[in-house]
Motif scaffolding. Structure first.
Motif, PDB file in Angstrom:
ATOM      1  N   PHE A 134      26.145  -8.279 102.590  1.00 44.86           N
ATOM      2  CA  PHE A 134      25.612  -8.643 101.280  1.00 44.86           C
ATOM      3  C   PHE A 134      24.513  -9.702 101.426  1.00 44.86           C
ATOM      4  N   LEU A 135      24.671 -10.580 102.400  1.00 41.77           N
ATOM      5  CA  LEU A 135      23.682 -11.631 102.658  1.00 41.77           C
ATOM      6  C   LEU A 135      22.527 -11.124 103.518  1.00 41.77           C
ATOM      7  N   ASP A 136      22.468  -9.788 103.671  1.00 41.96           N
ATOM      8  CA  ASP A 136      21.390  -9.141 104.430  1.00 41.96           C
ATOM      9  C   ASP A 136      21.418  -9.485 105.910  1.00 41.96           C
ATOM     10  N   ALA A 137      22.608  -9.696 106.453  1.00 39.29           N
ATOM     11  CA  ALA A 137      22.715  -9.862 107.904  1.00 39.29           C
ATOM     12  C   ALA A 137      22.270  -8.565 108.579  1.00 39.29           C
ATOM     13  N   MET A 166      23.196  -0.360  90.535  1.00 43.19           N
ATOM     14  CA  MET A 166      23.018  -1.018  91.822  1.00 43.19           C
ATOM     15  C   MET A 166      22.085  -2.211  91.672  1.00 43.19           C
ATOM     16  N   ASN A 167      22.341  -3.236  92.478  1.00 38.14           N
ATOM     17  CA  ASN A 167      21.563  -4.471  92.410  1.00 38.14           C
ATOM     18  C   ASN A 167      20.855  -4.677  93.744  1.00 38.14           C
ATOM     19  N   LEU A 168      19.963  -3.731  94.064  1.00 41.08           N
ATOM     20  CA  LEU A 168      19.281  -3.781  95.343  1.00 41.08           C
ATOM     21  C   LEU A 168      18.166  -4.809  95.301  1.00 41.08           C
ATOM     22  N   HIS A 169      18.204  -5.740  96.226  1.00 37.57           N
ATOM     23  CA  HIS A 169      17.137  -6.720  96.305  1.00 37.57           C
ATOM     24  C   HIS A 169      16.510  -6.664  97.687  1.00 37.57           C
ATOM     25  N   ASP A 170      15.236  -6.794  97.723  1.00 35.76           N
ATOM     26  CA  ASP A 170      14.503  -6.650  98.964  1.00 35.76           C
ATOM     27  C   ASP A 170      14.382  -8.009  99.636  1.00 35.76           C
ATOM     28  N   ALA A 219      29.011  -4.063  99.857  1.00 29.88           N
ATOM     29  CA  ALA A 219      27.866  -4.378 100.699  1.00 29.88           C
ATOM     30  C   ALA A 219      26.777  -3.319 100.597  1.00 29.88           C
ATOM     31  N   THR A 220      27.131  -2.114 100.168  1.00 30.21           N
ATOM     32  CA  THR A 220      26.156  -1.030 100.073  1.00 30.21           C
ATOM     33  C   THR A 220      25.326  -1.131  98.808  1.00 30.21           C
ATOM     34  N   CYS A 221      25.997  -1.293  97.663  1.00 33.00           N
ATOM     35  CA  CYS A 221      25.301  -1.352  96.371  1.00 33.00           C
ATOM     36  C   CYS A 221      24.810  -2.762  96.035  1.00 33.00           C
TER      37      CYS A 221
END
Length: 381
Positions: free
Chosen positions: A58-61, A212-216, A246-248
């Motif tokens: 989720f923290l983009d690791a 979904m809450n996708l952030h770049d 972690a996916t969405c």
């Protein structure tokens, strides 16, 4: 020593709340590497702490970090045979993650097989085939696979209805229907047609997909906070890390689950039904159940009418053997319909009873299969 940072230690001991605290409050780096090139995600995957993995992703690791041995986090999860850890990594990952090889030239699936983790090796191999299919979605085969089996089921029901009308209700070799039996016979057609309408609604309706809450993360500026605001969700503050998808990139509501086929989280997720080509969830579960009930009633009525019609054919010598021979030679359509109707009735009846039982207990198929994974269910058993 060994280059461990605080985030490494938190991941090694499964301290998800502490990991969340030091990243959110003290801006600790969730992607820092130790002397062996291993990130906190490597250690969480190795130890099998699925909640830590969810938080780190989720923290983009970065899932693709390879240590000095060429192993990614998925390699280490496969080595230890951690099925839940592999599931989280695969769901949040890509096809390429399954194809990365370590310094010995082995993929995660091959490592799992080499360590005799047969179930995990099968899962990883099957996951690769599924991702191949998803990646090939623009091809003709990929587009057909996205349709699922709903068109097949629609055609089966439609063909059975036509056969029933032509060979049973209007059968030339069968006695004429009375007004009462004719009304009952056509009521079976009406119920099956109503069932097809509910089938269409269940198949086409949104089952309860969560936005979904996708952030770049690549477009973030240096002065932007590392965490999305939703990470401060009350469920996470209470320690319910399984609600973190972690996916969405969302904190999903209680009883929601991620569907690996649709690649979306669904409220009150029951199961993904390939015959409906849709998930069964909060918004379409009643359409699905009514569809099952209507089709069971339709098959019960049409099967009963067909059997009665065949048995009431007048014979000069009405022996059982003579009736069977006559049915298979002169009443092919009606007999074929009766056999198929009999088989389908018991399959759908069992499914309907199971769904009715779960609805009466306010529990889903997914929850029944994974009772011990959900803390809110453990006290009920």
């Amino acid at each position: 020593m060994y280059g461990y940072q605080t985030t490494h230690v938190a991941a090694q001991f499964g301290q998800t709340a502490f990991l969340y605290h030091i990243v959110s409050k003290w801006n600790a780096d969730p992607d820092v590497l130790d002397n062996d090139g291993r990130s906190p995600l490597h250690w969480a995957a190795y130890k099998g702490f699925a909640d830590c993995i969810r938080l780190l992703i989720f923290l983009d690791a970065y899932r693709g970090h390879q240590d000095k041995e060429g192993c990614t986090p998925l390699h280490w999860a496969a080595i230890r045979g951690n099925l839940e850890a592999c599931t989280v990594l695969v769901q949040a990952g890509k096809k390429e993650d399954l194809m990365v090889t370590d310094n010995t030239g082995l993929t995660p699936a091959q490592l799992a097989s080499d360590k005799n983790h047969c179930q995990l090796a099968f899962f990883l191999g099957n996951a690769r085939r599924l991702l191949d299919r998803h990646c090939d979605g623009n091809s003709r085969l990929g587009k057909l696979s996205k349709l699922g089996l709903a068109p097949v089921l629609w055609c089966v029901i439609f063909v059975l209805l036509i056969t029933y009308i032509h060979s049973v209700i209007l059968g030339p070799n069968l006695p004429k229907l009375t007004a009462a039996s004719g009304l009952l016979a056509w009521s079976g057609v009406f119920l099956a047609t109503a069932g097809l309408f509910m089938f269409y609604r269940c198949s086409s309706k949104d089952p309860g997909f969560i936005r979904m809450n996708l952030h770049d993360s690549e477009n973030k500026k240096d002065d932007e906070p590392l965490l999305n605001i939703e990470i401060n969700h009350p469920a996470l503050l209470a320690g319910n890390w399984s609600q973190l998808c972690a996916t969405c990139k969302i904190v999903r509501p209680l009883r929601a689950n991620h569907c690996s086929t649709c690649n979306r989280c669904v409220e009150q997720f029951d199961h993904h039904c390939p015959w409906v080509s849709n998930c069964i969830g909060k918004r379409n579960k009643w359409e699905f159940f009514i569809f099952l009930v209507l089709e069971v009633l339709a098959m019960l009525i049409t099967g009963g009418i067909t059997l009665t019609r065949i048995l009431t054919v007048p014979f000069a010598h009405p022996s059982f053997r003579a009736r069977i021979q006559y049915a298979f030679t002169h009443l092919v359509g009606a007999t074929s319909f009766l056999v198929v109707d009999f088989v389908l009735f018991f399959i759908v009846f069992v499914l309907t009873v199971r769904q009715a039982n779960q609805i009466s207990r306010n529990i889903t198929t997914n929850e029944m299969a994974n009772t011990m994974r959900y803390s809110y269910l453990r006290c009920r058993w």
